[in-house]
Motif scaffolding. Sequence first.
Motif, mmCIF file in Angstrom:
data_model
loop_
_atom_site.group_PDB
_atom_site.id
_atom_site.type_symbol
_atom_site.label_atom_id
_atom_site.label_comp_id
_atom_site.label_asym_id
_atom_site.label_seq_id
_atom_site.Cartn_x
_atom_site.Cartn_y
_atom_site.Cartn_z
ATOM 1 N N LEU A 160 -2.016 -4.044 -3.440
ATOM 2 C CA LEU A 160 -3.065 -3.252 -2.797
ATOM 3 C C LEU A 160 -4.378 -4.038 -2.799
ATOM 4 O O LEU A 160 -5.379 -3.626 -3.376
ATOM 5 C CB LEU A 160 -3.223 -1.899 -3.502
ATOM 6 C CG LEU A 160 -1.957 -1.040 -3.602
ATOM 7 C CD1 LEU A 160 -2.257 0.289 -4.260
ATOM 8 C CD2 LEU A 160 -1.309 -0.834 -2.237
ATOM 9 N N SER A 161 -4.372 -5.162 -2.106
ATOM 10 C CA SER A 161 -5.515 -6.081 -2.141
ATOM 11 C C SER A 161 -6.745 -5.549 -1.407
ATOM 12 O O SER A 161 -7.843 -6.056 -1.618
ATOM 13 C CB SER A 161 -5.107 -7.445 -1.566
ATOM 14 O OG SER A 161 -4.677 -7.296 -0.227
ATOM 15 N N SER A 162 -6.604 -4.527 -0.578
ATOM 16 C CA SER A 162 -7.753 -3.929 0.116
ATOM 17 C C SER A 162 -8.407 -2.816 -0.694
ATOM 18 O O SER A 162 -9.440 -2.278 -0.299
ATOM 19 C CB SER A 162 -7.320 -3.368 1.477
ATOM 20 O OG SER A 162 -6.844 -4.393 2.309
ATOM 21 N N LEU A 163 -7.808 -2.459 -1.826
ATOM 22 C CA LEU A 163 -8.287 -1.338 -2.628
ATOM 23 C C LEU A 163 -9.704 -1.577 -3.143
ATOM 24 O O LEU A 163 -10.006 -2.620 -3.706
ATOM 25 C CB LEU A 163 -7.333 -1.120 -3.811
ATOM 26 C CG LEU A 163 -7.293 0.263 -4.426
ATOM 27 C CD1 LEU A 163 -6.874 1.312 -3.409
ATOM 28 C CD2 LEU A 163 -6.334 0.282 -5.599
ATOM 29 N N ARG A 164 -10.586 -0.608 -2.897
ATOM 30 C CA ARG A 164 -11.972 -0.678 -3.349
ATOM 31 C C ARG A 164 -12.287 0.401 -4.381
ATOM 32 O O ARG A 164 -13.146 0.213 -5.229
ATOM 33 C CB ARG A 164 -12.937 -0.534 -2.164
ATOM 34 C CG ARG A 164 -12.776 -1.605 -1.098
ATOM 35 C CD ARG A 164 -13.164 -2.975 -1.651
ATOM 36 N NE ARG A 164 -12.868 -4.047 -0.713
ATOM 37 C CZ ARG A 164 -11.874 -4.907 -0.818
ATOM 38 N NH1 ARG A 164 -11.042 -4.830 -1.836
ATOM 39 N NH2 ARG A 164 -11.674 -5.856 0.065
ATOM 40 N N ILE A 165 -11.605 1.554 -4.268
ATOM 41 C CA ILE A 165 -11.812 2.650 -5.213
ATOM 42 C C ILE A 165 -10.459 3.082 -5.748
ATOM 43 O O ILE A 165 -9.558 3.415 -4.971
ATOM 44 C CB ILE A 165 -12.521 3.845 -4.549
ATOM 45 C CG1 ILE A 165 -13.923 3.450 -4.077
ATOM 46 C CG2 ILE A 165 -12.588 5.044 -5.505
ATOM 47 C CD1 ILE A 165 -14.625 4.510 -3.251
ATOM 48 N N LEU A 166 -10.310 3.068 -7.073
ATOM 49 C CA LEU A 166 -9.103 3.516 -7.745
ATOM 50 C C LEU A 166 -9.510 4.500 -8.820
ATOM 51 O O LEU A 166 -10.270 4.162 -9.723
ATOM 52 C CB LEU A 166 -8.352 2.333 -8.367
ATOM 53 C CG LEU A 166 -7.134 2.679 -9.221
ATOM 54 C CD1 LEU A 166 -6.048 3.329 -8.366
ATOM 55 C CD2 LEU A 166 -6.596 1.423 -9.908
ATOM 56 N N ASN A 167 -9.031 5.729 -8.715
ATOM 57 C CA ASN A 167 -9.374 6.764 -9.680
ATOM 58 C C ASN A 167 -8.084 7.389 -10.200
ATOM 59 O O ASN A 167 -7.429 8.142 -9.492
ATOM 60 C CB ASN A 167 -10.272 7.824 -9.022
ATOM 61 C CG ASN A 167 -10.775 8.857 -9.999
ATOM 62 O OD1 ASN A 167 -10.379 8.863 -11.180
ATOM 63 N ND2 ASN A 167 -11.621 9.739 -9.527
ATOM 64 N N LEU A 168 -7.728 7.047 -11.440
ATOM 65 C CA LEU A 168 -6.514 7.553 -12.078
ATOM 66 C C LEU A 168 -6.839 8.313 -13.360
ATOM 67 O O LEU A 168 -5.935 8.642 -14.131
ATOM 68 C CB LEU A 168 -5.570 6.383 -12.411
ATOM 69 C CG LEU A 168 -5.093 5.532 -11.242
ATOM 70 C CD1 LEU A 168 -4.294 4.343 -11.747
ATOM 71 C CD2 LEU A 168 -4.281 6.354 -10.269
#
Length: 176
Positions: A160-168
């Motif tokens: 997921l190289s375009s991922l800018r926001i990750l909320n887990l």
Amino acid sequence: MSQNQIQVKLFEIPATLVVVELSSNLFSGKLPKLSNSSLLQLFDLSNNSFTGSIHHFLCPYGGKGIEALNLANNHLSGVIPECWVKWPSLSFLNLENNNLSGVIPTTLGSLSYLGSLNMCKNKLSGRLPTSLKNLTRLQILQLATNELVGNIPTWIGIKLSSLRILNLRSNNLMDI
């Protein structure tokens, strides 16, 4: 027609509409039916009081041309069905703050245009499906405040190289 006090029940959305923006009203009952010949591109029913399953809404129709679907902040319940292959144009999906349960559907990985996925504040359980690594255009992935378990997969940082926001946050996930 968003941000009104509209209280009628919606039974069906006319096939000729391209944009339906009915957020922040007082709609209730089941989600309306969509026509197979619908021209819809944006469909926003967020911040209402819709109840029940999303299966009868998602699976028979198939949102062939819908690019944005927002059903956040309702009272929807049940499992998220495995019929996302019928929604190939979807680039924005928000199911946040409902009572949806079960596992994250593996068919979400077929949404090759998906750039934003938000399913925070539900009762989703199980592990993150490996099919999500196919979402290479994903910029926003928000799955906080669920009951997800297992390790945070390494493919999130690789595939997921375009991922800018990750909320887990607020799950039962572990770092490996």
